[in-house]
Design a protein around this motif. Structure first.
Motif, PDB file in Angstrom:
ATOM      1  N   PRO A  81      57.512  -8.398  12.051  1.00 40.52           N
ATOM      2  CA  PRO A  81      56.988  -8.442  13.332  1.00 40.52           C
ATOM      3  C   PRO A  81      56.338  -9.342  14.003  1.00 40.52           C
ATOM      4  CG  PRO A  81      56.630  -6.274  11.912  1.00 40.52           C
ATOM      5  CD  PRO A  81      57.276  -7.416  11.272  1.00 40.52           C
ATOM      6  N   GLY A  82      55.619 -10.156  13.248  1.00 42.10           N
ATOM      7  CA  GLY A  82      54.934 -11.383  13.737  1.00 42.10           C
ATOM      8  C   GLY A  82      55.864 -12.468  14.214  1.00 42.10           C
ATOM      9  N   ASP A  83      57.098 -12.514  13.615  1.00 38.34           N
ATOM     10  CA  ASP A  83      58.079 -13.591  13.900  1.00 38.34           C
ATOM     11  C   ASP A  83      58.503 -13.386  15.550  1.00 38.34           C
ATOM     12  OD1 ASP A  83      58.190 -13.994  11.201  1.00 38.34           O
ATOM     13  OD2 ASP A  83      60.070 -13.098  10.751  1.00 38.34           O
ATOM     14  N   ALA A  84      58.344 -12.334  16.374  1.00 34.46           N
ATOM     15  CA  ALA A  84      58.733 -12.182  17.351  1.00 34.46           C
ATOM     16  C   ALA A  84      58.054 -12.989  18.389  1.00 34.46           C
ATOM     17  CB  ALA A  84      58.283 -10.683  17.825  1.00 34.46           C
ATOM     18  N   VAL A  85      56.758 -13.305  18.258  1.00 32.79           N
ATOM     19  CA  VAL A  85      55.875 -14.055  18.854  1.00 32.79           C
ATOM     20  C   VAL A  85      56.404 -15.570  18.606  1.00 32.79           C
ATOM     21  CG1 VAL A  85      53.395 -15.065  18.990  1.00 32.79           C
ATOM     22  CG2 VAL A  85      53.884 -12.781  18.611  1.00 32.79           C
ATOM     23  N   ALA A  86      56.729 -16.021  17.418  1.00 33.76           N
ATOM     24  CA  ALA A  86      57.177 -17.495  17.249  1.00 33.76           C
ATOM     25  C   ALA A  86      58.534 -17.690  17.774  1.00 33.76           C
ATOM     26  CB  ALA A  86      57.291 -17.601  15.908  1.00 33.76           C
ATOM     27  N   ARG A  87      59.411 -16.452  17.943  1.00 28.26           N
ATOM     28  CA  ARG A  87      60.813 -16.777  18.602  1.00 28.26           C
ATOM     29  C   ARG A  87      60.556 -16.643  20.137  1.00 28.26           C
ATOM     30  NH1 ARG A  87      63.542 -11.729  16.477  1.00 28.26           N
ATOM     31  NH2 ARG A  87      62.234 -11.530  14.960  1.00 28.26           N
ATOM     32  N   LEU A  88      59.817 -16.048  20.456  1.00 34.12           N
ATOM     33  CA  LEU A  88      59.450 -15.906  22.052  1.00 34.12           C
ATOM     34  C   LEU A  88      58.858 -17.171  22.385  1.00 34.12           C
ATOM     35  CD1 LEU A  88      59.487 -14.372  24.709  1.00 34.12           C
ATOM     36  CD2 LEU A  88      57.305 -13.479  24.204  1.00 34.12           C
ATOM     37  N   ALA A  89      57.996 -17.608  21.567  1.00 27.53           N
ATOM     38  CA  ALA A  89      57.453 -19.311  22.092  1.00 27.53           C
ATOM     39  C   ALA A  89      58.425 -20.194  21.926  1.00 27.53           C
ATOM     40  CB  ALA A  89      56.224 -19.639  21.107  1.00 27.53           C
ATOM     41  N   LEU A  90      59.426 -20.198  20.847  1.00 22.24           N
ATOM     42  CA  LEU A  90      60.375 -21.150  20.749  1.00 22.24           C
ATOM     43  C   LEU A  90      61.387 -21.096  21.908  1.00 22.24           C
ATOM     44  CD1 LEU A  90      61.626 -23.431  18.906  1.00 22.24           C
ATOM     45  CD2 LEU A  90      62.751 -21.661  17.641  1.00 22.24           C
ATOM     46  N   GLY A  91      61.634 -19.859  22.262  1.00 22.88           N
ATOM     47  CA  GLY A  91      62.770 -19.685  23.260  1.00 22.88           C
ATOM     48  C   GLY A  91      62.103 -19.917  24.557  1.00 22.88           C
ATOM     49  N   ILE A  92      60.889 -19.747  24.898  1.00 25.45           N
ATOM     50  CA  ILE A  92      60.503 -20.287  26.133  1.00 25.45           C
ATOM     51  C   ILE A  92      60.052 -21.904  26.339  1.00 25.45           C
ATOM     52  CG2 ILE A  92      58.279 -20.291  27.541  1.00 25.45           C
ATOM     53  CD1 ILE A  92      59.962 -17.640  27.734  1.00 25.45           C
ATOM     54  N   GLU A  93      59.799 -22.413  25.038  1.00 29.01           N
ATOM     55  CA  GLU A  93      59.887 -23.646  24.887  1.00 29.01           C
ATOM     56  C   GLU A  93      61.047 -24.541  25.218  1.00 29.01           C
ATOM     57  OE1 GLU A  93      58.981 -27.534  21.665  1.00 29.01           O
ATOM     58  OE2 GLU A  93      58.480 -25.291  21.267  1.00 29.01           O
ATOM     59  N   SER A  94      62.174 -23.720  24.737  1.00 28.28           N
ATOM     60  CA  SER A  94      63.653 -24.391  24.789  1.00 28.28           C
ATOM     61  C   SER A  94      63.998 -24.111  26.266  1.00 28.28           C
ATOM     62  CB  SER A  94      64.595 -23.394  24.048  1.00 28.28           C
ATOM     63  OG  SER A  94      64.422 -23.780  22.662  1.00 28.28           O
ATOM     64  N   LEU A  95      63.470 -23.063  26.958  1.00 24.58           N
ATOM     65  CA  LEU A  95      63.911 -22.961  28.548  1.00 24.58           C
ATOM     66  C   LEU A  95      63.221 -24.074  29.300  1.00 24.58           C
ATOM     67  CD1 LEU A  95      65.439 -21.094  30.822  1.00 24.58           C
ATOM     68  CD2 LEU A  95      63.022 -19.691  30.536  1.00 24.58           C
ATOM     69  N   LEU A  96      61.934 -24.357  28.987  1.00 25.92           N
ATOM     70  CA  LEU A  96      61.052 -25.266  29.673  1.00 25.92           C
ATOM     71  C   LEU A  96      61.590 -26.798  29.346  1.00 25.92           C
ATOM     72  CD1 LEU A  96      57.549 -23.825  29.230  1.00 25.92           C
ATOM     73  CD2 LEU A  96      58.591 -23.833  31.205  1.00 25.92           C
ATOM     74  N   ASN A  97      62.291 -26.978  28.437  1.00 26.52           N
ATOM     75  CA  ASN A  97      62.678 -28.548  28.043  1.00 26.52           C
ATOM     76  C   ASN A  97      64.098 -28.363  28.377  1.00 26.52           C
ATOM     77  OD1 ASN A  97      64.022 -27.682  26.028  1.00 26.52           O
ATOM     78  ND2 ASN A  97      62.460 -28.222  24.366  1.00 26.52           N
ATOM     79  N   GLY A  98      64.770 -27.375  29.070  1.00 25.00           N
ATOM     80  CA  GLY A  98      66.208 -27.751  29.415  1.00 25.00           C
ATOM     81  C   GLY A  98      67.312 -27.357  28.156  1.00 25.00           C
ATOM     82  N   ALA A  99      66.780 -27.157  27.032  1.00 30.69           N
ATOM     83  CA  ALA A  99      67.718 -26.917  25.875  1.00 30.69           C
ATOM     84  C   ALA A  99      68.462 -25.568  25.981  1.00 30.69           C
ATOM     85  CB  ALA A  99      66.945 -27.021  24.428  1.00 30.69           C
ATOM     86  N   MET A 100      67.741 -24.718  26.843  1.00 32.57           N
ATOM     87  CA  MET A 100      68.390 -23.381  27.016  1.00 32.57           C
ATOM     88  C   MET A 100      68.559 -22.987  28.377  1.00 32.57           C
ATOM     89  SD  MET A 100      66.891 -19.773  25.334  1.00 32.57           S
ATOM     90  CE  MET A 100      67.376 -20.260  23.630  1.00 32.57           C
ATOM     91  N   THR A 101      69.837 -22.326  28.911  1.00 31.08           N
ATOM     92  CA  THR A 101      69.700 -22.060  30.276  1.00 31.08           C
ATOM     93  C   THR A 101      68.830 -20.765  30.406  1.00 31.08           C
ATOM     94  OG1 THR A 101      71.735 -20.714  29.819  1.00 31.08           O
ATOM     95  CG2 THR A 101      72.132 -23.130  30.428  1.00 31.08           C
ATOM     96  N   LEU A 102      68.870 -20.401  31.798  1.00 29.36           N
ATOM     97  CA  LEU A 102      67.873 -19.152  31.820  1.00 29.36           C
ATOM     98  C   LEU A 102      68.606 -17.978  31.274  1.00 29.36           C
ATOM     99  CD1 LEU A 102      65.606 -17.605  33.403  1.00 29.36           C
ATOM    100  CD2 LEU A 102      66.587 -17.733  35.558  1.00 29.36           C
ATOM    101  N   GLU A 103      70.114 -18.018  31.686  1.00 28.85           N
ATOM    102  CA  GLU A 103      70.830 -16.963  31.178  1.00 28.85           C
ATOM    103  C   GLU A 103      70.929 -16.751  29.856  1.00 28.85           C
ATOM    104  OE1 GLU A 103      71.420 -19.219  33.631  1.00 28.85           O
ATOM    105  OE2 GLU A 103      71.729 -17.933  35.508  1.00 28.85           O
ATOM    106  N   HIS A 104      71.061 -17.813  29.221  1.00 22.96           N
ATOM    107  CA  HIS A 104      70.884 -17.659  27.712  1.00 22.96           C
ATOM    108  C   HIS A 104      69.647 -17.141  27.225  1.00 22.96           C
ATOM    109  CE1 HIS A 104      71.318 -19.683  23.400  1.00 22.96           C
ATOM    110  NE2 HIS A 104      72.094 -18.933  23.555  1.00 22.96           N
TER     111      HIS A 104
END
Length: 186
Positions: A81-104
């Motif tokens: 359950p605690g992994d979700a926070v880390a996954r969300l943070a990593l995903g948002i960071e990837s979105l912010l730095n352009g490594a991930m598109t909004l759709e992805h």
């Protein structure tokens, strides 16, 4: 092997201890417990287990033998359950730095954080599947369709809407023109 177990249990003292005892006696090792929601004297709990595959059926049977405990789902673990926070943070960071598109980001984060078997964007006007195992959210003239093997709770539906809003806001911060998108805010 790591297993995700979703249970419906009476929301009263000692019930979780009885579940833990049954799992332990049958050979399971509890890695984490998360309470999904409580309502009308019942709790919906997610338990992450580490088990010998040969003992899995014994563990499930031991839990099913407990009075007033229902096994909702048994399947592969998607992380603690605690992994979700880390996954969300990593995903948002990837979105912010352009490594991930909004759709992805929207499909990956929503699907991953809710333990989905499928998360995809469909064109508006499509006929998505329906039922309590399907979640459909409006997104930028599209539909985000999330499916899994067990029902979505109201709190999980709210969580999915919050993930979508968070992704949209992160994309807006990165690219201000995203704020002009006609995304229905869930």
């Amino acid at each position: 092997m790591e297993i995700h177990l979703r249970l419906s249990v009476p929301d009263r003292p000692g019930t979780l201890a009885a579940v833990a005892g049954a799992i332990g006696r049958a050979g399971g090792d509890i890695a984490a417990v998360g309470v999904v929601e409580t309502e009308d004297g019942q709790a919906l709990d997610d338990i992450e287990l580490v088990v010998d595959p040969a003992r899995l059926q014994d563990i499930v049977e031991a839990v099913r033998e407990l009075e007033e405990v229902s096994v909702i789902y048994v399947g592969p673990s998607r992380g603690l359950p605690g992994d979700a926070v880390a996954r969300l943070a990593l995903g948002i960071e990837s979105l912010l730095n352009g490594a991930m598109t909004l759709e992805h980001a929207v499909t990956t984060l929503t699907g991953g954080l809710l333990g989905a078997s499928r998360a995809e964007l469909l064109p508006s006007g499509s006929t998505p599947p329906s039922g309590d195992r399907v979640l459909v959210l409006d997104f930028d003239h599209q539909m985000l369709v999330v499916e899994r093997d067990y029902r979505f709770t109201d709190s999980e539906r709210a969580r999915a809407a919050a993930i979508l809003r968070t992704c949209l806001e992160a994309a807006r911060v990165r690219r201000p023109e995203v704020s002009g998108r006609d995304a229905d805010q869930p």
